[in-house]
Write an enzyme that holds these catalytic residues in place. Structure first.
Site, PDB file in Angstrom:
ATOM      1  N   GLU A 177      37.559  17.345  -7.133  1.00 44.25           N
ATOM      2  CA  GLU A 177      36.200  17.706  -6.739  1.00 44.25           C
ATOM      3  C   GLU A 177      35.478  18.431  -7.874  1.00 44.25           C
ATOM      4  O   GLU A 177      35.223  19.635  -7.813  1.00 44.25           O
ATOM      5  CB  GLU A 177      36.250  18.485  -5.425  1.00 44.25           C
ATOM      6  CG  GLU A 177      36.837  17.590  -4.327  1.00 44.25           C
ATOM      7  CD  GLU A 177      36.951  18.247  -2.965  1.00 44.25           C
ATOM      8  OE1 GLU A 177      36.344  19.304  -2.755  1.00 44.25           O
ATOM      9  OE2 GLU A 177      37.665  17.684  -2.115  1.00 44.25           O
ATOM     10  N   HIS A 379      40.716  13.765  13.821  1.00 39.06           N
ATOM     11  CA  HIS A 379      40.739  14.581  12.612  1.00 39.06           C
ATOM     12  C   HIS A 379      42.073  15.307  12.516  1.00 39.06           C
ATOM     13  O   HIS A 379      42.491  15.976  13.460  1.00 39.06           O
ATOM     14  CB  HIS A 379      39.590  15.600  12.629  1.00 39.06           C
ATOM     15  CG  HIS A 379      39.498  16.385  11.360  1.00 39.06           C
ATOM     16  ND1 HIS A 379      39.443  17.753  11.325  1.00 39.06           N
ATOM     17  CD2 HIS A 379      39.473  15.989  10.059  1.00 39.06           C
ATOM     18  CE1 HIS A 379      39.374  18.159  10.049  1.00 39.06           C
ATOM     19  NE2 HIS A 379      39.387  17.111   9.276  1.00 39.06           N
ATOM     20  N   HIS A 380      42.753  15.132  11.375  1.00 39.70           N
ATOM     21  CA  HIS A 380      44.024  15.811  11.105  1.00 39.70           C
ATOM     22  C   HIS A 380      43.906  16.571   9.795  1.00 39.70           C
ATOM     23  O   HIS A 380      44.197  16.025   8.726  1.00 39.70           O
ATOM     24  CB  HIS A 380      45.166  14.790  10.968  1.00 39.70           C
ATOM     25  CG  HIS A 380      45.587  14.162  12.255  1.00 39.70           C
ATOM     26  ND1 HIS A 380      46.384  13.030  12.303  1.00 39.70           N
ATOM     27  CD2 HIS A 380      45.347  14.508  13.548  1.00 39.70           C
ATOM     28  CE1 HIS A 380      46.619  12.712  13.580  1.00 39.70           C
ATOM     29  NE2 HIS A 380      45.992  13.587  14.355  1.00 39.70           N
ATOM     30  N   HIS A 460      40.945  12.795   3.108  1.00 43.14           N
ATOM     31  CA  HIS A 460      40.213  13.721   2.233  1.00 43.14           C
ATOM     32  C   HIS A 460      41.218  14.541   1.428  1.00 43.14           C
ATOM     33  O   HIS A 460      42.353  14.728   1.865  1.00 43.14           O
ATOM     34  CB  HIS A 460      39.298  14.620   3.051  1.00 43.14           C
ATOM     35  CG  HIS A 460      38.016  13.927   3.412  1.00 43.14           C
ATOM     36  ND1 HIS A 460      36.776  14.489   3.233  1.00 43.14           N
ATOM     37  CD2 HIS A 460      37.795  12.685   3.899  1.00 43.14           C
ATOM     38  CE1 HIS A 460      35.842  13.643   3.612  1.00 43.14           C
ATOM     39  NE2 HIS A 460      36.430  12.536   4.036  1.00 43.14           N
ATOM     40  N   GLU A 461      40.771  15.007   0.255  1.00 45.12           N
ATOM     41  CA  GLU A 461      41.680  15.625  -0.719  1.00 45.12           C
ATOM     42  C   GLU A 461      42.922  14.738  -0.864  1.00 45.12           C
ATOM     43  O   GLU A 461      44.065  15.198  -0.751  1.00 45.12           O
ATOM     44  CB  GLU A 461      42.092  17.053  -0.314  1.00 45.12           C
ATOM     45  CG  GLU A 461      40.928  18.004  -0.185  1.00 45.12           C
ATOM     46  CD  GLU A 461      40.171  17.807   1.124  1.00 45.12           C
ATOM     47  OE1 GLU A 461      40.824  17.609   2.154  1.00 45.12           O
ATOM     48  OE2 GLU A 461      38.931  17.830   1.113  1.00 45.12           O
ATOM     49  N   GLU A 479      38.132  10.504   0.352  1.00 46.51           N
ATOM     50  CA  GLU A 479      37.166  11.305  -0.400  1.00 46.51           C
ATOM     51  C   GLU A 479      37.587  11.198  -1.877  1.00 46.51           C
ATOM     52  O   GLU A 479      37.351  10.188  -2.513  1.00 46.51           O
ATOM     53  CB  GLU A 479      37.181  12.735   0.133  1.00 46.51           C
ATOM     54  CG  GLU A 479      36.112  13.626  -0.424  1.00 46.51           C
ATOM     55  CD  GLU A 479      36.395  15.069  -0.063  1.00 46.51           C
ATOM     56  OE1 GLU A 479      37.545  15.510  -0.218  1.00 46.51           O
ATOM     57  OE2 GLU A 479      35.465  15.772   0.367  1.00 46.51           O
ATOM     58  N   GLU A 485      29.669  17.430   0.962  1.00 50.62           N
ATOM     59  CA  GLU A 485      29.904  18.817   1.403  1.00 50.62           C
ATOM     60  C   GLU A 485      29.409  19.818   0.366  1.00 50.62           C
ATOM     61  O   GLU A 485      28.977  20.921   0.708  1.00 50.62           O
ATOM     62  CB  GLU A 485      31.380  19.046   1.735  1.00 50.62           C
ATOM     63  CG  GLU A 485      32.315  18.853   0.559  1.00 50.62           C
ATOM     64  CD  GLU A 485      33.800  18.903   0.942  1.00 50.62           C
ATOM     65  OE1 GLU A 485      34.123  19.074   2.119  1.00 50.62           O
ATOM     66  OE2 GLU A 485      34.629  18.748   0.030  1.00 50.62           O
TER      67      GLU A 485
HETATM   68  C1  NOJ Z   1      37.456  19.187   3.404  1.00 50.05           C
HETATM   69  C2  NOJ Z   1      36.866  17.876   3.791  1.00 50.05           C
HETATM   70  O1  NOJ Z   1      36.403  17.173   2.645  1.00 50.05           O
HETATM   71  C3  NOJ Z   1      35.766  18.135   4.777  1.00 50.05           C
HETATM   72  O2  NOJ Z   1      35.078  16.937   5.081  1.00 50.05           O
HETATM   73  C4  NOJ Z   1      36.358  18.757   6.013  1.00 50.05           C
HETATM   74  O3  NOJ Z   1      35.300  19.113   6.884  1.00 50.05           O
HETATM   75  C5  NOJ Z   1      37.150  20.031   5.682  1.00 50.05           C
HETATM   76  N1  NOJ Z   1      38.032  19.806   4.590  1.00 50.05           N
HETATM   77  C6  NOJ Z   1      37.976  20.498   6.857  1.00 50.05           C
HETATM   78  O4  NOJ Z   1      39.018  19.595   7.113  1.00 50.05           O
HETATM   79 CA    CA Z   2      36.843  17.865   0.267  1.00 46.04          CA
END
Ligand code: NOJ
Ligand code: CA
Length: 653
Positions: A177, A379-380, A460-461, A479, A485
């Site tokens: 990021e 969501h996990h 994500h990450e 992501e 974000e």
């Molecule tokens: C980072 C993610 O990129 C974001 O979309 C998410 O809301 C938060 N982590 C919490 O999981």
């Molecule tokens: Ca992120």
């Protein structure tokens, strides 16, 4: 579906021993423009070089391994044999930026054997396409190499001409990021891939990798004079990579194009991956989604339970109604499960993925969504307690399947190198990197567990994308870059050139869940986005993903009904995608044809310099663009990008 599968075995031969710096083997791309030559010098060191249209592009770049517990594997090599073949097939993507992909290459396999002692051996395999090159090492089973600890690959990429590079740093705390650096090639530090280069005479090159399976991610470290060298992400097994023979490394890739857009149109990364292993994935429907997300990043609601909890039954019903009224298939709800209270960044072991919080009626909401033709999106967030997640994931996916939740956003928020791995319950916790060998295995374990329950994954990450969506088409998006974000709370928020740079860098790896559509153009505490309304719409076309979020709050869409109409209408699955115009980090206009429809969409995004781009759209398969650079002075980044910086149109035909 496959058509026109053609494999031709061209030659298998034993070769003369290497003389002084001798070229021992070569292979051309099908159109003859790219040529790869293999060279062995007097010390028996192996190198490859690449020329394009007769001009050097990559000069002698060494190949080999350095082991942690064995002799290096890079000298005294002899070419034992070589084999060549051609391959030409067209395959169909179940979903994607285009429906049919031609996989057409010439392959050279060279078998190298040490001339001394143990006669250790490996093959290096080159696949040469019109749009670039992939090569990998294949190490067969052999008595002198059973288990190997690869300390480093000695794989080099020596760019033969001065070049500009667009890159993000590797092995930094915030993973992928980062904003992209644009520097001369000689000023690259330690970079992640994909890295994009433009030689001073205008050739575009992207260096990356394909099919990262059971191996550490490759970074690139600058060496002398245009040299980039592989630097494998660390691991906890005493070396970045621990493997038993036989094994193959991921493909090391160079995409090459005259136009910047040629990199975006290249299918090389996907082609170098294995075909679909999951069979029919028709249960995954490309879709758009809304949900409890932007409000969390604005601090209007919280992931944690309490007075501002976003994931309540009542609030989620509001989003389901909003989705149903506006034709969105998905409703993402973050903060639905126990574990968010307190410092969730640090308490990943508290997450429970098998039950909801008390104020969230998961079963009732899933049924309510179903009655309205909507699906909850799961969501996990693991908080990087990855082994803890692995212990629960099968049950968690089974629960979601029962509830009609067929897409899940996963998350790995922690600083780089802080993934928590615990091989046995109550055993020691080892710290791994997001891009390391163990995580390459973890993501495949998740995909396989999810596929068993017909669930698709948006990570994500994540680990970087290396085209594994071809093999596991339930890996729908991720992501892996500085996303929207950062426009809520980033310091700075994403500058105008960021998304344009993403198109020619991060997006070359694969789809991104950027989460566009913030029509309020406002982040947390009134932070002004360096964006425009047109750009927020154009991102749906410019940044490909088979799932796209309408990220803003329902009340903001109510104030921008015209823009919202576009978000409702824009497609997410395509027959064809073309770059009409573009330069890395400056501007791009992309046209995409909706799958199964004659309708085209165009998204154009710009940096902060005003310019005009005109398209001549002559038929469904031909388009051309002219670009006129405005002489207007660049505007400072403090305000919004100039109003004329983006455009967006539909339909194009
Ligand atoms: C980072 C993610 O990129 C974001 O979309 C998410 O809301 C938060 N982590 C919490 O999981
Ligand atoms: Ca992120």
């Amino acid at each position: 579906m496959r058509h026109a599968l053609k494999i031709v075995l061209v030659a298998v031969a034993c070769l003369t021993p290497a003389a002084q710096a001798a070229t021992v083997a070569s292979v051309y791309s099908p159109d003859g423009a790219l040529k790869v030559e293999l060279d062995l010098n007097g010390e028996g060191r192996l190198a490859y070089r690449i020329s394009r249209k007769g001009q050097p592009l990559v000069s002698d770049s060494r190949l080999g391994f350095i082991f942690a517990d064995d002799r290096q594997f890079l000298r005294n090599l002899k070419l034992h044999a070589q084999a060549a073949r051609s391959f030409d097939e067209t395959w169909e993507q179940p979903w994607g930026e285009r429906r049919f992909i031609r996989n057409h290459y010439n392959e050279l396999r060279a078998t190298l054997v040490e001339s001394d002692r143990d006669h250790r051996r490996f093959d290096v395999v080159f696949r040469v396409y019109d749009d670039g090159i992939g090569f990998r090492y294949e190490v067969p089973k052999q008595p002198a190499l059973e288990q190997v600890r690869i300390q480093q690959e000695l794989t080099e990429f020596v760019i033969a001409r001065p070049a500009t590079a667009w890159w993000i740093p590797a092995l930094e705390w915030n993973r992928e990021e980062y904003l992209y650096h644009r520097t001369p090639l000689q000023e690259v530090g330690v970079a992640q891939t994909p890295i994009t280069l433009r030689t001073d005479d205008g050739v575009h090159v992207s260096i990356h990798e394909a099919a990262l399976v059971d191996y550490a991610g490759m970074n690139l470290m600058r060496g002398e004079r245009g040299k980039l060298r592989a630097l494998l992400t660390p691991g906890t097994g005493g070396a970045p990579v621990v493997r038993r023979t036989p094994f193959a490394t991921p493909w090391r890739t160079l995409q090459v194009a005259d136009r910047a857009g040629g990199l975006v149109e290249s299918n090389l990364i996907l082609n170098l991956n294995e075909p679909n292993r999951l069979g029919d994935v028709g249960w995954f429907k490309p879709h758009k989604y809304v949900g409890v997300w932007w409000s969390l990043h604005l601090d209007k609601e919280t992931w944690a339970t309490g007075p501002k909890h976003g994931a309540t039954t009542e609030n989620t019903k509001r989003y389901i109604d909003f989705a149903a009224a506006n034709g969105f298939r998905g409703v993402l709800v973050e903060g639905w499960n126990p574990g968010w209270d307190g410092d969730w960044f640090a308490n990943g072991w508290d997450f429970d993925f098998r039950k909801p919080t008390q104020d969230y009626d998961l079963q009732g909401l899933a049924a309510y969504a179903k009655s309205k033709g909507v699906h909850l999106v799961g969501h996990h967030e693991t908080g990087c307690a990855v082994s803890h997640y692995e212990r629960q994931m099968d049950e968690a996916f089974a629960l979601f399947r029962r509830l009609g939740i067929d897409a899940v956003k996963t998350g790995y928020v922690c600083d780089a190198g802080q993934i928590e791995r615990q091989d046995v319950a109550n055993g020691p916790v080892l710290r791994e990197w997001h891009e390391g060998q163990w995580m390459s295995g973890h993501h495949l374990r998740v995909l396989e567990a999810a596929a068993k329950h017909q669930v698709a994954i948006n990570a994500h990450e994540p680990i970087k994308d290396t085209g594994l969506r071809r093999t596991y088409p339930n890996w729908i998006s991720r992501e892996g870059a500085r996303g929207q974000e950062f426009n809520a709370w980033g310091d700075p928020p994403n500058p105008p050139e960021h998304e344009v740079t993403l198109v020619f860098t991060r997006m070359l790896a694969g789809p991104m869940d950027y989460t566009p559509g913030v029509v309020s153009l406002t982040g947390k505490n009134g932070l002004e986005l360096q964006s425009t309304l047109a750009r927020q719409l154009a991102l749906y076309v410019a940044l490909y993903s088979p799932i796209q979020m309408a990220a803003d709050l329902p009340e903001h869409y109510a104030q921008h009904q015209d823009a919202f109409q576009f978000i409702k209408d824009v497609a997410v699955d395509w027959d064809e995608s073309r770059v009409l115009a573009g330069e890395v980090g400056e501007y791009v206009a992309i046209a995409r044809k909706q799958r199964g429809s004659p309708q085209w969409f165009i998204g154009a995004i710009n940096d902060r310099n005003p310019r005009e781009v005109s398209y001549r759209l002559t038929s469904s398969t031909q388009a051309s663009a002219t670009v006129r650079r405005s002489t207007a002075t660049a505007r400072a980044p403090t305000g919004r990008a100039p109003r004329d910086s983006v455009s967006c149109a539909r339909p194009a035909k």
